[in-house]
Design an enzyme around this catalytic site. Sequence first.
Site, PDB file in Angstrom:
ATOM      1  N   CYS A   1      80.531  54.074  49.457  1.00  0.00           N
ATOM      2  CA  CYS A   1      79.502  54.088  48.418  1.00  0.00           C
ATOM      3  C   CYS A   1      79.019  52.664  48.130  1.00  0.00           C
ATOM      4  O   CYS A   1      79.828  51.736  47.999  1.00  0.00           O
ATOM      5  CB  CYS A   1      80.038  54.719  47.140  1.00  0.00           C
ATOM      6  SG  CYS A   1      78.847  54.778  45.787  1.00  0.00           S
TER       7      CYS A   1
ATOM      8  N   CYS B   1      80.765  51.252  39.791  1.00  0.00           N
ATOM      9  CA  CYS B   1      80.740  52.589  39.195  1.00  0.00           C
ATOM     10  C   CYS B   1      82.140  53.012  38.780  1.00  0.00           C
ATOM     11  O   CYS B   1      83.119  52.748  39.481  1.00  0.00           O
ATOM     12  CB  CYS B   1      80.169  53.580  40.205  1.00  0.00           C
ATOM     13  SG  CYS B   1      80.085  55.284  39.596  1.00  0.00           S
TER      14      CYS B   1
ATOM     15  N   CYS C   1      84.606  56.718  41.074  1.00  0.00           N
ATOM     16  CA  CYS C   1      85.571  56.885  42.167  1.00  0.00           C
ATOM     17  C   CYS C   1      86.449  55.650  42.273  1.00  0.00           C
ATOM     18  O   CYS C   1      85.988  54.595  42.709  1.00  0.00           O
ATOM     19  CB  CYS C   1      84.851  57.107  43.500  1.00  0.00           C
ATOM     20  SG  CYS C   1      83.897  58.620  43.588  1.00  0.00           S
TER      21      CYS C   1
ATOM     22  N   CYS D   1      74.404  58.899  45.405  1.00  0.00           N
ATOM     23  CA  CYS D   1      75.790  59.158  45.008  1.00  0.00           C
ATOM     24  C   CYS D   1      76.382  60.126  46.020  1.00  0.00           C
ATOM     25  O   CYS D   1      76.170  61.339  45.923  1.00  0.00           O
ATOM     26  CB  CYS D   1      75.868  59.742  43.603  1.00  0.00           C
ATOM     27  SG  CYS D   1      77.581  60.146  43.137  1.00  0.00           S
TER      28      CYS D   1
ATOM     29  N   GLN E   1      84.361  75.107  38.103  1.00  0.00           N
ATOM     30  CA  GLN E   1      85.011  74.066  38.890  1.00  0.00           C
ATOM     31  C   GLN E   1      83.945  73.237  39.616  1.00  0.00           C
ATOM     32  O   GLN E   1      82.999  73.786  40.162  1.00  0.00           O
ATOM     33  CB  GLN E   1      85.979  74.681  39.895  1.00  0.00           C
ATOM     34  CG  GLN E   1      87.187  75.352  39.258  1.00  0.00           C
ATOM     35  CD  GLN E   1      88.163  74.356  38.640  1.00  0.00           C
ATOM     36  OE1 GLN E   1      88.011  73.141  38.773  1.00  0.00           O
ATOM     37  NE2 GLN E   1      89.163  74.870  37.950  1.00  0.00           N
TER      38      GLN E   1
ATOM     39  N   GLU F   1      90.536  83.613  26.342  1.00  0.00           N
ATOM     40  CA  GLU F   1      89.827  82.326  26.371  1.00  0.00           C
ATOM     41  C   GLU F   1      89.313  82.003  24.971  1.00  0.00           C
ATOM     42  O   GLU F   1      88.967  82.904  24.215  1.00  0.00           O
ATOM     43  CB  GLU F   1      88.662  82.416  27.365  1.00  0.00           C
ATOM     44  CG  GLU F   1      87.594  81.369  27.261  1.00  0.00           C
ATOM     45  CD  GLU F   1      88.086  79.972  27.566  1.00  0.00           C
ATOM     46  OE1 GLU F   1      87.706  79.047  26.826  1.00  0.00           O
ATOM     47  OE2 GLU F   1      88.842  79.806  28.544  1.00  0.00           O
TER      48      GLU F   1
ATOM     49  N   ASP G   1      91.864  81.299  20.062  1.00  0.00           N
ATOM     50  CA  ASP G   1      92.229  79.888  20.135  1.00  0.00           C
ATOM     51  C   ASP G   1      93.705  79.808  20.500  1.00  0.00           C
ATOM     52  O   ASP G   1      94.581  80.061  19.667  1.00  0.00           O
ATOM     53  CB  ASP G   1      91.968  79.221  18.786  1.00  0.00           C
ATOM     54  CG  ASP G   1      92.283  77.727  18.797  1.00  0.00           C
ATOM     55  OD1 ASP G   1      92.870  77.246  19.785  1.00  0.00           O
ATOM     56  OD2 ASP G   1      91.947  77.044  17.805  1.00  0.00           O
TER      57      ASP G   1
ATOM     58  N   ASP H   1      95.979  78.520  32.982  1.00  0.00           N
ATOM     59  CA  ASP H   1      95.168  77.412  33.518  1.00  0.00           C
ATOM     60  C   ASP H   1      94.571  76.635  32.350  1.00  0.00           C
ATOM     61  O   ASP H   1      93.373  76.697  32.081  1.00  0.00           O
ATOM     62  CB  ASP H   1      94.068  77.982  34.425  1.00  0.00           C
ATOM     63  CG  ASP H   1      93.210  76.895  35.060  1.00  0.00           C
ATOM     64  OD1 ASP H   1      93.626  75.725  35.047  1.00  0.00           O
ATOM     65  OD2 ASP H   1      92.118  77.221  35.568  1.00  0.00           O
TER      66      ASP H   1
ATOM     67  N   CYS I   1      95.638  70.537  35.483  1.00  0.00           N
ATOM     68  CA  CYS I   1      94.808  69.400  35.871  1.00  0.00           C
ATOM     69  C   CYS I   1      95.417  68.087  35.393  1.00  0.00           C
ATOM     70  O   CYS I   1      94.753  67.054  35.402  1.00  0.00           O
ATOM     71  CB  CYS I   1      93.382  69.564  35.338  1.00  0.00           C
ATOM     72  SG  CYS I   1      93.257  69.742  33.562  1.00  0.00           S
TER      73      CYS I   1
END
Length: 452
Positions: free
Chosen positions: A84, A90, A93, A172, A282, A332, A359, A380, A406
């Site tokens: 890049c 930036c 990344c 990008c 995602q 959810e 919640d 998740d 994550c």
Amino acid sequence: MSRGPRRGRGRRNRVPSEPITVMIRDLAHDGRGVAKVDEKVIFVDGALPNEEVVANYTKVKKEYDEAQATEVLVASPDRVEPFCDVYGTCGGCRLQHLDADRQIDFKSEQLKTNLARQAGLTEYEHLPNLRGESQHYRFKARLGVKHVPAKERVLVGFRERLTPYIVDMHRCPILEEKIDSLIDPLSEMIGKLSIASKLPQIEVAVGDNSHALSFRVLEEPTAEDLEILKAFEIEHDLIVYLQPGNESTTTALSERGASDQALHYGLLDQLTLYFKPYHFTQVNPAMNNKMVKQALDLLDLQGDEKVLDLFCGLGNFTLALATKAGSVIGVEGDKSLTDWAGRNAEFNNIKNVEFHCADLTQDQKDAPWMNQKYDAILIDPPRSGAIEMMPYLGALAPKKILYVSCHPATLARDLAVLTKEYPYELISAGVMDMFPHTAHVESMALLVRKDA
């Protein structure tokens, strides 16, 4: 090894101007190199293990210092040339200088380290690393916009690594290919608008056959502005939305965007999920398919199980689970998402699912879905994890729990509860490279009840 200025107590918070030379020992969780100067840890951006680098201090703190590598004296064999043009400036990344194969190895080590240190978990199957394309993978993004008269240009892109400013960029290469090619056209088009200085960001949402751009507008566009936007939409075959307030104010500029089926993505070659540009999906659809398939393989459903899917979103896992299970309940906290999850079930003619809005950080003991028995639970949660839900998972006592995470630190924290306070054993765990060239770690862990 280090060569640099010594700092007395009185200069503790003053950033030294002299460069230092250090040997990098390890990588930190955020992808920065780790070195020591006078026995004090220093995190060096842009450096890899076993490298000797020259670096400039950027911050001095009581517990550690921070620096930026400016010259590599001895390079790691894992170092590659970033692809890049704005790498290093930036903030998007951080790991482009590390070979892509080694990036996923680094993330795998992050998971193993967290599970061992925080939960004492070392005996389990290490799942094969899941990888995909390392460029043009990002189908969701938020681009900053800033009209800069001094540059005679509207900047469109991501923010700089160490400042709040937007990078002066023209491409990008991690963005989906068409969006990658639109950075300059967007800059030119926005520069023609009367509200160019009142348009701070663009939400990008790419579906299987459509590209949506949602413009945040702080001032009502003029009739001429609208004509410019419509012409841009047609010229580049886009769906343009305007968002004057919160997400609920998002409005399509054309009839095409007003359709509930304007944006969609395919899943497992048999499902189609529809979404609005502001919905969470995602960012990496190819990896999402691999992730969902792995989840189904690990749970190994036989067709008659009852499954609970917590933090279910649009039904990404829920609907896939419903193709293999007897019934699935999705929960959810965002009602817009549960409403759309229900619509997605109808669109796909799936009748063995139901959705609840709740919640999941709050007390759930009286929730209707809590008073049922489940064979398996998939969870998740967001980056903060789901520590509040661990006692409920223990009380529901399913045979299997599949945790998709994550953030490896909160995953390890939550698994420590399940394996130490409840009769669960970690069977397997592994990582997925959902965000190549970043330190972001997506992982999956399967737990089985010992007495099952």
